[in-house]
Scaffold this motif. Structure first.
Motif, PDB file in Angstrom:
ATOM      1  N   THR A   1     -64.464 -10.219 -24.711  1.00 30.85           N
ATOM      2  CA  THR A   1     -64.421 -11.663 -24.476  1.00 30.85           C
ATOM      3  C   THR A   1     -64.469 -12.367 -25.824  1.00 30.85           C
ATOM      4  OG1 THR A   1     -65.629 -11.323 -22.404  1.00 30.85           O
ATOM      5  CG2 THR A   1     -65.424 -13.577 -23.203  1.00 30.85           C
ATOM      6  N   TYR A   2     -63.533 -13.302 -26.017  1.00 32.85           N
ATOM      7  CA  TYR A   2     -63.368 -13.968 -27.309  1.00 32.85           C
ATOM      8  C   TYR A   2     -63.678 -15.461 -27.217  1.00 32.85           C
ATOM      9  CZ  TYR A   2     -61.142  -9.731 -28.965  1.00 32.85           C
ATOM     10  OH  TYR A   2     -60.899  -8.422 -29.324  1.00 32.85           O
ATOM     11  N   TYR A   3     -64.236 -15.985 -28.303  1.00 30.21           N
ATOM     12  CA  TYR A   3     -64.459 -17.413 -28.440  1.00 30.21           C
ATOM     13  C   TYR A   3     -64.110 -17.796 -29.876  1.00 30.21           C
ATOM     14  CZ  TYR A   3     -68.621 -16.474 -31.214  1.00 30.21           C
ATOM     15  OH  TYR A   3     -69.463 -16.055 -32.210  1.00 30.21           O
ATOM     16  N   PHE A   4     -63.932 -19.101 -30.122  1.00 31.45           N
ATOM     17  CA  PHE A   4     -63.643 -19.546 -31.490  1.00 31.45           C
ATOM     18  C   PHE A   4     -64.847 -20.252 -32.098  1.00 31.45           C
ATOM     19  CE2 PHE A   4     -62.026 -23.009 -34.291  1.00 31.45           C
ATOM     20  CZ  PHE A   4     -61.746 -22.203 -35.387  1.00 31.45           C
ATOM     21  N   SER A   5     -65.315 -21.327 -31.472  1.00 31.84           N
ATOM     22  CA  SER A   5     -66.467 -22.042 -32.029  1.00 31.84           C
ATOM     23  C   SER A   5     -67.466 -22.395 -30.942  1.00 31.84           C
ATOM     24  CB  SER A   5     -66.008 -23.296 -32.771  1.00 31.84           C
ATOM     25  OG  SER A   5     -65.259 -24.138 -31.900  1.00 31.84           O
ATOM     26  N   SER A   6     -67.173 -23.435 -30.149  1.00 34.39           N
ATOM     27  CA  SER A   6     -68.151 -23.907 -29.170  1.00 34.39           C
ATOM     28  C   SER A   6     -68.200 -23.076 -27.900  1.00 34.39           C
ATOM     29  CB  SER A   6     -67.841 -25.362 -28.796  1.00 34.39           C
ATOM     30  OG  SER A   6     -66.575 -25.460 -28.178  1.00 34.39           O
TER      31      SER A   6
ATOM     32  N   VAL B   1     -62.673 -19.868 -23.979  1.00 34.12           N
ATOM     33  CA  VAL B   1     -62.790 -18.425 -24.169  1.00 34.12           C
ATOM     34  C   VAL B   1     -61.499 -17.744 -23.747  1.00 34.12           C
ATOM     35  CG1 VAL B   1     -65.282 -18.439 -23.775  1.00 34.12           C
ATOM     36  CG2 VAL B   1     -63.741 -17.963 -21.877  1.00 34.12           C
ATOM     37  N   LEU B   2     -61.326 -16.533 -24.242  1.00 33.83           N
ATOM     38  CA  LEU B   2     -60.218 -15.672 -23.824  1.00 33.83           C
ATOM     39  C   LEU B   2     -60.824 -14.349 -23.372  1.00 33.83           C
ATOM     40  CD1 LEU B   2     -56.779 -15.260 -25.501  1.00 33.83           C
ATOM     41  CD2 LEU B   2     -58.041 -13.233 -24.794  1.00 33.83           C
ATOM     42  N   VAL B   3     -60.599 -13.993 -22.109  1.00 36.44           N
ATOM     43  CA  VAL B   3     -61.205 -12.806 -21.509  1.00 36.44           C
ATOM     44  C   VAL B   3     -60.159 -11.704 -21.393  1.00 36.44           C
ATOM     45  CG1 VAL B   3     -62.497 -11.875 -19.554  1.00 36.44           C
ATOM     46  CG2 VAL B   3     -62.741 -14.288 -20.177  1.00 36.44           C
ATOM     47  N   GLU B   4     -60.434 -10.564 -22.006  1.00 35.93           N
ATOM     48  CA  GLU B   4     -59.588  -9.371 -21.869  1.00 35.93           C
ATOM     49  C   GLU B   4     -60.249  -8.480 -20.811  1.00 35.93           C
ATOM     50  OE1 GLU B   4     -56.776  -8.813 -23.298  1.00 35.93           O
ATOM     51  OE2 GLU B   4     -56.684  -9.825 -25.240  1.00 35.93           O
ATOM     52  N   VAL B   5     -59.708  -8.467 -19.596  1.00 40.38           N
ATOM     53  CA  VAL B   5     -60.407  -7.854 -18.466  1.00 40.38           C
ATOM     54  C   VAL B   5     -60.366  -6.331 -18.482  1.00 40.38           C
ATOM     55  CG1 VAL B   5     -60.089  -9.860 -16.978  1.00 40.38           C
ATOM     56  CG2 VAL B   5     -58.336  -8.065 -17.022  1.00 40.38           C
ATOM     57  N   GLY B   6     -59.560  -5.728 -19.333  1.00 43.01           N
ATOM     58  CA  GLY B   6     -59.460  -4.276 -19.400  1.00 43.01           C
ATOM     59  C   GLY B   6     -58.163  -3.882 -20.059  1.00 43.01           C
TER      60      GLY B   6
ATOM     61  N   VAL C   1     -60.611 -21.373 -19.742  1.00 50.83           N
ATOM     62  CA  VAL C   1     -60.763 -19.915 -19.667  1.00 50.83           C
ATOM     63  C   VAL C   1     -59.374 -19.287 -19.588  1.00 50.83           C
ATOM     64  CG1 VAL C   1     -61.708 -17.960 -18.382  1.00 50.83           C
ATOM     65  CG2 VAL C   1     -62.989 -20.114 -18.499  1.00 50.83           C
ATOM     66  N   SER C   2     -58.994 -18.554 -20.609  1.00 57.16           N
ATOM     67  CA  SER C   2     -57.709 -17.847 -20.641  1.00 57.16           C
ATOM     68  C   SER C   2     -57.959 -16.383 -20.277  1.00 57.16           C
ATOM     69  CB  SER C   2     -57.089 -17.944 -22.032  1.00 57.16           C
ATOM     70  OG  SER C   2     -55.792 -17.401 -22.041  1.00 57.16           O
ATOM     71  N   ILE C   3     -57.163 -15.851 -19.347  1.00 59.65           N
ATOM     72  CA  ILE C   3     -57.398 -14.506 -18.819  1.00 59.65           C
ATOM     73  C   ILE C   3     -56.250 -13.594 -19.219  1.00 59.65           C
ATOM     74  CG2 ILE C   3     -57.751 -13.130 -16.731  1.00 59.65           C
ATOM     75  CD1 ILE C   3     -59.049 -15.580 -15.456  1.00 59.65           C
ATOM     76  N   HIS C   4     -56.594 -12.441 -19.783  1.00 63.62           N
ATOM     77  CA  HIS C   4     -55.625 -11.472 -20.297  1.00 63.62           C
ATOM     78  C   HIS C   4     -56.017 -10.051 -19.882  1.00 63.62           C
ATOM     79  CE1 HIS C   4     -53.262 -13.850 -23.329  1.00 63.62           C
ATOM     80  NE2 HIS C   4     -54.246 -14.698 -23.049  1.00 63.62           N
ATOM     81  N   ALA C   5     -55.081  -9.135 -20.074  1.00 61.40           N
ATOM     82  CA  ALA C   5     -55.378  -7.701 -19.989  1.00 61.40           C
ATOM     83  C   ALA C   5     -54.990  -7.092 -21.327  1.00 61.40           C
ATOM     84  CB  ALA C   5     -54.620  -7.044 -18.845  1.00 61.40           C
TER      85      ALA C   5
ATOM     86  N   VAL D   1     -68.714  -9.300 -27.025  1.00 62.67           N
ATOM     87  CA  VAL D   1     -68.224 -10.667 -27.236  1.00 62.67           C
ATOM     88  C   VAL D   1     -67.869 -10.794 -28.711  1.00 62.67           C
ATOM     89  CG1 VAL D   1     -68.868 -13.102 -27.241  1.00 62.67           C
ATOM     90  CG2 VAL D   1     -69.599 -11.623 -25.357  1.00 62.67           C
ATOM     91  N   ARG D   2     -66.689 -11.347 -28.990  1.00 63.25           N
ATOM     92  CA  ARG D   2     -66.207 -11.409 -30.370  1.00 63.25           C
ATOM     93  C   ARG D   2     -65.676 -12.806 -30.691  1.00 63.25           C
ATOM     94  NH1 ARG D   2     -63.737  -5.788 -31.542  1.00 63.25           N
ATOM     95  NH2 ARG D   2     -64.469  -4.484 -29.831  1.00 63.25           N
ATOM     96  N   GLN D   3     -65.627 -13.107 -31.959  1.00 70.26           N
ATOM     97  CA  GLN D   3     -65.051 -14.369 -32.402  1.00 70.26           C
ATOM     98  C   GLN D   3     -63.627 -14.117 -32.881  1.00 70.26           C
ATOM     99  OE1 GLN D   3     -67.247 -16.386 -35.490  1.00 70.26           O
ATOM    100  NE2 GLN D   3     -66.560 -18.385 -34.797  1.00 70.26           N
ATOM    101  N   ALA D   4     -62.696 -15.010 -32.524  1.00 64.06           N
ATOM    102  CA  ALA D   4     -61.292 -14.839 -32.905  1.00 64.06           C
ATOM    103  C   ALA D   4     -60.629 -16.205 -33.023  1.00 64.06           C
ATOM    104  CB  ALA D   4     -60.561 -13.976 -31.875  1.00 64.06           C
ATOM    105  N   ARG D   5     -59.387 -16.197 -33.520  1.00 62.86           N
ATOM    106  CA  ARG D   5     -58.669 -17.439 -33.773  1.00 62.86           C
ATOM    107  C   ARG D   5     -57.409 -17.549 -32.906  1.00 62.86           C
ATOM    108  NH1 ARG D   5     -59.708 -20.382 -38.128  1.00 62.86           N
ATOM    109  NH2 ARG D   5     -57.504 -20.933 -38.350  1.00 62.86           N
ATOM    110  N   PHE D   6     -57.465 -17.068 -31.678  1.00 59.55           N
ATOM    111  CA  PHE D   6     -56.320 -17.229 -30.788  1.00 59.55           C
ATOM    112  C   PHE D   6     -55.992 -18.720 -30.628  1.00 59.55           C
ATOM    113  CE2 PHE D   6     -58.102 -13.140 -29.101  1.00 59.55           C
ATOM    114  CZ  PHE D   6     -57.068 -12.344 -29.568  1.00 59.55           C
TER     115      PHE D   6
END
Length: 634
Positions: A552-557, A596-601, A533-537, A580-585
């Motif tokens: 909130t972002y995910y790539f595949s699984s 996942v990568l969570v953008e908290v705000g 779990v990667s946490i960002h703003a 919730v969105r799909q991305a390639r971070f």
């Protein structure tokens, strides 16, 4: 809107070390332990509706559940509603409703009965659709899309304003007085002028029509932010796309066309403007197949557009300045607010962001000295009604009760404005009569297997990744708020909460240090982590403080993990939902476990930044993220 710097070497955040003392740990442990133990021990429940989204431009509804579901669909008339039932599914929250411009006026979601969530797509009066053209597609038993055909005008006497504006959209002006003479309308209900297509030109906009010389009337809103051009005796072709065009010049940020009224037919052009931009005017150009309506900005030095313009009937009555608002009453029999004046009035309506109330503004008006507010009964759909003088305008602010839907404002007479309200219980129709069932095919993958976390050696290992760090501050927002500082505090609290539940938590960086992307992935892989779990703003231009909310972002699984965390944060903080969105971070694309990568705000958001700057809100976020992780791991 998502503006993260994905091409930079680092897409993660770090923060100054912020120790969590023993007292805080004890408090959080006592607060969350019962909840976590319940989640870990809870038996399997019915499927939940996790998310839904209606794309008005494509007439497509997408929704996801956390377990397989086979939808059922039917069409109900009077008014026309596409009803979609999800058997064996719970909503888990109050009913919600979203209004739209266009032929589909609203989408409502609620718990119809125990074990069945109901989605209702309601069409505007005067429109219908062919149920045989409704297309369901289940990519899996958890992910569905519904393609709705273009609604068609029925030609019946629908008689009302067709669509309420969506939340946060510019307010719409009331119906203007009709000219004394309208173009001839045939007995079949077909208007004399059909608007066939719409296009942006180098100087303005062009609406191609089939024939006729329609009457046109223009008005500009009191705050000068909108221009309304009504074309009387005209009907908008269902194939006239696009109906919502971006502005290109002369201060126009949006140009929208809609069937404002069905009988007598009126098409409305709405231009969202900057206050200092010129007025716009429309005129008929050409005839037959080459004819249409040209919409252009008024040239400097030319005569100004009056507040109400009727090129072919200048003698029609217009609202007088100085109208008095005599009363604001609640009509209990019809669940509506009635605003009465002593002279003809116009009005604007829409949601008021600062107060969260629904606002009706009457320009060039004043309050009568004897006016009183409405007497609201205990079962009223309104919690509060406020009436106030705002300069030369009168504003009526109405706060609906929970589960109450705001209807469409209209004018039964020139001196009266009404606004109806509908309770949630009335928003979901009873079971339709047999004979209008819409077939729904089974999903393409009827038994999807959501990747579940690995548990090597019986352990649960969660890697928490505070983004950025050291010389890389991440985003810098309002009040010099550093992303790296915000997310490190949140991440350390999440790790501590997971440890209290016997879940091994590893921080990719426990302090304000510089850390590349590759080492973050390597830490998770070496630990054989169950989840990452990667946490960002988040951030956007400082000129857009109106952009706020959770992404909130995910790539595949990582879809299931992303949905669980996202839902938990929405429930725990009440923040805005940016999906919730799909991305390639890099960090979620290169890790082998669910990530996942969570953008908290948004640190640049007027709503988010002050909250992210407080320790109490960061604690709420940490608790919510930890809940989401535990809920997924159960």
């Amino acid at each position: 809107m998502h503006t993260r710097r994905t091409t930079l070497k680092r897409d993660q955040v770090n923060a100054k070390e912020n120790q969590i003392g023993g007292t805080l740990n004890s408090y959080l442990h006592s607060l969350l332990l019962p909840f976590f133990l319940f989640l870990l021990a809870a038996p399997a429940q019915a499927a939940r509706l996790q998310s839904w989204r209606f794309d008005a431009a494509q007439n497509r509804l997408d929704f996801t559940t956390d377990d397989g579901v086979q939808p059922k669909a039917q069409l109900i008339e009077n008014p026309t509603r596409l009803v979609i039932d999800l058997p064996g599914t719970t909503l888990g929250r109050p009913a919600v409703s979203q209004s739209y411009n266009g032929a589909i006026r609203s989408v409502r979601v609620g718990q119809f009965e125990k074990g069945t969530t109901r989605i209702v797509m309601e069409l505007a009066p005067g429109y219908t659709l062919d149920p045989s053209q409704v297309r369901f597609r289940g990519a899996t038993a958890q992910q569905w899309s519904v393609q709705v055909p273009t609604p068609q005008l029925t030609g019946s006497n629908a008689g009302a304003v067709l669509a309420a504006p969506p939340l946060g959209s510019p307010p719409s002006v009331s119906a203007l007085p009709l000219p004394n003479t309208l173009p001839t309308v045939s007995s079949s209900g077909t208007a004399g002028t059909l608007i066939q297509s719409i296009q942006a030109t180098q100087d303005g906009f062009f609406l191609r029509t089939n024939a006729g010389q329609p009457q046109i009337r223009s008005v500009r809103s009191g705050d000068r932010r909108q221009m309304y051009i009504d074309v009387y005796g005209a009907t908008l072709s269902p194939s006239a796309f696009p109906r919502d065009l971006p502005g290109r010049q002369n201060g126009v940020s949006r140009f929208q066309v809609s069937q404002f009224q069905a009988s007598p037919p009126v098409v409305r052009l709405t231009l969202a403007l900057s206050p200092d931009s010129p007025n716009w005017q429309a005129s008929v150009s050409g005839t037959g197949s080459t004819g249409g309506i040209v919409v252009l900005p008024q040239k400097a030095g030319s005569a100004t557009v009056p507040t109400v313009e009727s090129p072919r009937n200048s003698g029609s009555q217009t609202p007088s300045e100085g109208a008095k608002i005599q009363s604001v009453d609640y009509d209990a029999a019809n669940n509506q607010i009635l605003i009465r004046a002593d002279q003809p009035i116009i009005y604007t309506s829409g949601w008021d962001r600062p107060t969260g109330a629904y606002r009706i503004t009457v320009p060039s008006a004043k309050l009568d000295s004897n006016i009183r507010g409405p007497q609201l009964p205990t079962n009223s759909p309104l919690l509060q009604v406020r009436i106030r003088q705002e300069g030369t305008n009168v504003a009526v602010l109405m706060t609906p009760a929970s589960g109450v839907q705001v209807g469409t404002a209209n004018q039964p007479s020139r001196q009266l404005v009404s606004l109806p309200f509908n309770r949630a219980s009335a928003s979901f129709p009873p079971n339709p009569t047999p004979g209008n069932t819409i077939p729904v095919p089974p999903p393409t993958n009827p038994s999807p297997v959501q990747p579940r976390p690995r548990t090597p050696n019986g352990r649960l290992v969660v890697v928490i990744d505070p983004g950025h760090g050291g010389p890389d501050p991440g985003a810098v927002g309002i009040g010099n708020l550093y992303e790296k500082n915000v997310v490190l505090d949140i991440s350390r609290q999440v790790a501590a909460l997971l440890e209290q539940q016997g879940i091994q938590a590893i921080l990719t960086r426990p302090d304000d240090r510089d850390l590349d992307l590759e080492p973050r992935v390597a830490i998770a892989e070496r630990a054989n982590a169950t989840v990452f779990v990667s946490i960002h703003a988040n951030a956007i231009s400082m000129s857009r403080p109106d952009i706020n909310g959770l992404e909130t972002y995910y790539f595949s699984s990582g879809l299931g993990l992303a949905q669980s965390i996202h839902r938990s944060v929405l429930q725990g903080t009440g923040t805005r939902d940016r999906r919730v969105r799909q991305a390639r971070f890099y960090v979620i694309r290169r890790t082998s476990m669910p990530s996942v990568l969570v953008e908290v705000g948004f640190v640049t958001g007027a709503e988010d930044a002050p909250k992210l700057a407080t320790a109490s809100y960061r604690q709420q976020l940490a608790q919510s993220i930890a809940r989401g992780i535990v809920n997924y791991l159960r």
